[in-house]
Design an enzyme around this catalytic site. Sequence first.
Site, mmCIF file in Angstrom:
data_model
loop_
_atom_site.group_PDB
_atom_site.id
_atom_site.type_symbol
_atom_site.label_atom_id
_atom_site.label_comp_id
_atom_site.label_asym_id
_atom_site.label_seq_id
_atom_site.Cartn_x
_atom_site.Cartn_y
_atom_site.Cartn_z
ATOM 1 N N ARG A 1 -0.992 11.209 -35.495
ATOM 2 C CA ARG A 1 -1.094 12.174 -34.381
ATOM 3 C C ARG A 1 -1.917 13.409 -34.781
ATOM 4 N NH1 ARG A 1 1.056 8.280 -32.304
ATOM 5 N NH2 ARG A 1 2.586 8.312 -30.618
ATOM 6 N N SER B 1 6.477 11.364 -25.875
ATOM 7 C CA SER B 1 7.231 11.919 -27.009
ATOM 8 C C SER B 1 7.014 13.421 -27.063
ATOM 9 C CB SER B 1 6.728 11.333 -28.325
ATOM 10 O OG SER B 1 6.838 9.937 -28.325
ATOM 11 N N GLU C 1 5.118 17.567 -30.569
ATOM 12 C CA GLU C 1 3.875 16.818 -30.516
ATOM 13 C C GLU C 1 3.024 17.346 -29.364
ATOM 14 O OE1 GLU C 1 1.772 13.158 -29.042
ATOM 15 O OE2 GLU C 1 3.889 12.662 -29.241
HETATM 16 N N1 EPU Z 1 15.445 5.563 -31.667
HETATM 17 C C1 EPU Z 1 16.770 5.874 -31.438
HETATM 18 N N2 EPU Z 1 17.097 6.524 -30.290
HETATM 19 C C2 EPU Z 1 16.190 6.843 -29.347
HETATM 20 C C3 EPU Z 1 14.844 6.531 -29.570
HETATM 21 C C4 EPU Z 1 14.497 5.895 -30.742
HETATM 22 O O1 EPU Z 1 17.647 5.597 -32.239
HETATM 23 O O2 EPU Z 1 16.592 7.426 -28.327
HETATM 24 C C5 EPU Z 1 15.061 4.866 -32.916
HETATM 25 C C6 EPU Z 1 15.386 3.401 -32.965
HETATM 26 O O3 EPU Z 1 15.769 3.105 -34.279
HETATM 27 C C7 EPU Z 1 14.059 2.740 -32.657
HETATM 28 C C8 EPU Z 1 13.111 3.691 -33.330
HETATM 29 O O4 EPU Z 1 13.689 4.964 -33.099
HETATM 30 O O5 EPU Z 1 13.993 1.475 -33.191
HETATM 31 C C9 EPU Z 1 11.699 3.638 -32.828
HETATM 32 O O6 EPU Z 1 11.671 3.881 -31.412
HETATM 33 P P1 EPU Z 1 10.356 3.572 -30.552
HETATM 34 O O7 EPU Z 1 9.848 2.217 -30.841
HETATM 35 O O8 EPU Z 1 10.653 3.915 -29.125
HETATM 36 O O9 EPU Z 1 9.289 4.527 -31.159
HETATM 37 P P2 EPU Z 1 9.272 6.090 -31.531
HETATM 38 O O10 EPU Z 1 9.070 6.223 -32.991
HETATM 39 O O11 EPU Z 1 10.470 6.789 -30.941
HETATM 40 C C10 EPU Z 1 6.676 6.251 -31.333
HETATM 41 C C11 EPU Z 1 5.649 7.076 -30.631
HETATM 42 C C12 EPU Z 1 5.529 6.665 -29.173
HETATM 43 C C13 EPU Z 1 5.142 5.194 -29.113
HETATM 44 C C14 EPU Z 1 6.223 4.383 -29.855
HETATM 45 C C15 EPU Z 1 5.887 2.932 -29.951
HETATM 46 C C16 EPU Z 1 5.622 9.200 -31.796
HETATM 47 C C17 EPU Z 1 5.939 10.650 -31.733
HETATM 48 N N3 EPU Z 1 5.979 8.487 -30.733
HETATM 49 O O12 EPU Z 1 7.946 6.558 -30.773
HETATM 50 O O13 EPU Z 1 4.476 7.410 -28.589
HETATM 51 O O14 EPU Z 1 5.027 4.737 -27.785
HETATM 52 O O15 EPU Z 1 6.342 4.880 -31.210
HETATM 53 O O16 EPU Z 1 4.873 2.741 -30.870
HETATM 54 O O17 EPU Z 1 5.056 8.736 -32.779
HETATM 55 C C18 EPU Z 1 3.940 9.378 -27.363
HETATM 56 O O18 EPU Z 1 3.310 9.748 -28.348
HETATM 57 O O19 EPU Z 1 3.999 10.059 -26.313
HETATM 58 C C19 EPU Z 1 4.671 8.120 -27.416
HETATM 59 C C20 EPU Z 1 5.437 7.708 -26.423
#
Ligand code: EPU
Length: 352
Positions: free
Chosen positions: A173, A252, A348
């Site tokens: 990012r 996010s 972010e």
């Molecule tokens: N998780 C939780 N609770 C929640 C959300 C997430 O426990 O409410 C944990 C779970 O363990 C889950 C893990 O977080 O397995 C990963 O969650 P997710 O796949 O939704 O990904 P993220 O790390 O929360 C990032 C990006 C997203 C992107 C997703 C998928 C960032 C800041 N965010 O989210 O990007 O869509 O991965 O690749 O890196 C954005 O930047 O606006 C965005 C949506």
Amino acid sequence: MQYIESSDHMTIQENVSLKAYNTFGIEASARYFVETSSTKDLQQLIKTPLYQQQELFILGGGSNVLLTQNFEGLVVKMSIPGIEVVEENENEVVVRAGAGENWHEFVLHCIARGYGGIENLSLIPGTVGAAPMQNIGAYGVEIKDVFESLEAVDLQTAELKVFKHEDCKFGYRESVFKNVLKGKYIITQVSFRLSKQANINTSYGAIEETLKEMRSQSNYKARTAIEEVSEAVIQIRQSKLPDPKEIGNAGSFFKNPVLSAEKFQVLKTDYPQVPGYPLEDGSVKVPAGWLIEQCGWKGKKVGNTGVHSKQALVLVNHGNAQGNEVRKLAMQIKDSVWQKFEVEIMPEVNII
Ligand code: EPU
């Protein structure tokens, strides 16, 4: 609203509401507002006295911004259109797109022509021009993986400059445009090197599972591999992330914090279930959504704002929220994560 300066292509307007221009759906106004649809227009604008006297804010799709006050300067909405193939061989194609193109429509355009590499980035809100700024990423792919070059206009001299991959200093990012060159350039065009061979990446989270489910359905229609992956990503995103047309949000709100191996071990001892993704340098990326959820925020409503019920990393506007309310909620969340885990989470989104 009053028109104060205009040319054939450009009109600078005064006191314009930005509500329709930010996906949080927050009411705030711009003292001056102009939409540019060509690099030439932009270069002309930079030479006007009004431009030179005003503080500047560049707006793409408004999907990564939180407006906490009226903006007293000049807002430039980037609307440069166009998608063209600039290089092609048997295996690859370089596609160049205008900064104002909608990101998801650009992805679909490429998929329809069999150009692969950005299908995992389906349905990300925003514009092509904003994509390299923060090296957008999702489901195991980042812009930097397919980035070829970009063109940007120097905000002082109006000169056009080409940035190659190494010039952009992409990180998680992150790019040079958010750091050393912050406020120095406007991105006008971006080129991507895409593949004609389906080289799909389905390793992240629920993609494989979703693909299996899709294929087992009775109404399943055969599609190309990249179409299928795009469809799976769309399904996953729609199941977790709120549609800004229905509920204001900017995806996010925080970045996932990256911890040293030692710090992660300490955390893991206290909280054995903490998820962590090891990075090449030994550090570990921890999902901020997990940390926030553990602090009890998921699905919470606070006044007009709240934390999304299906993804704790997303803050939402339940209607008529002010930017400051969202910011206050974000600070409370940040503090509680620090109190519980001694981990600092950073926004972010761009807070104005
Ligand atoms: N998780 C939780 N609770 C929640 C959300 C997430 O426990 O409410 C944990 C779970 O363990 C889950 C893990 O977080 O397995 C990963 O969650 P997710 O796949 O939704 O990904 P993220 O790390 O929360 C990032 C990006 C997203 C992107 C997703 C998928 C960032 C800041 N965010 O989210 O990007 O869509 O991965 O690749 O890196 C954005 O930047 O606006 C965005 C949506």
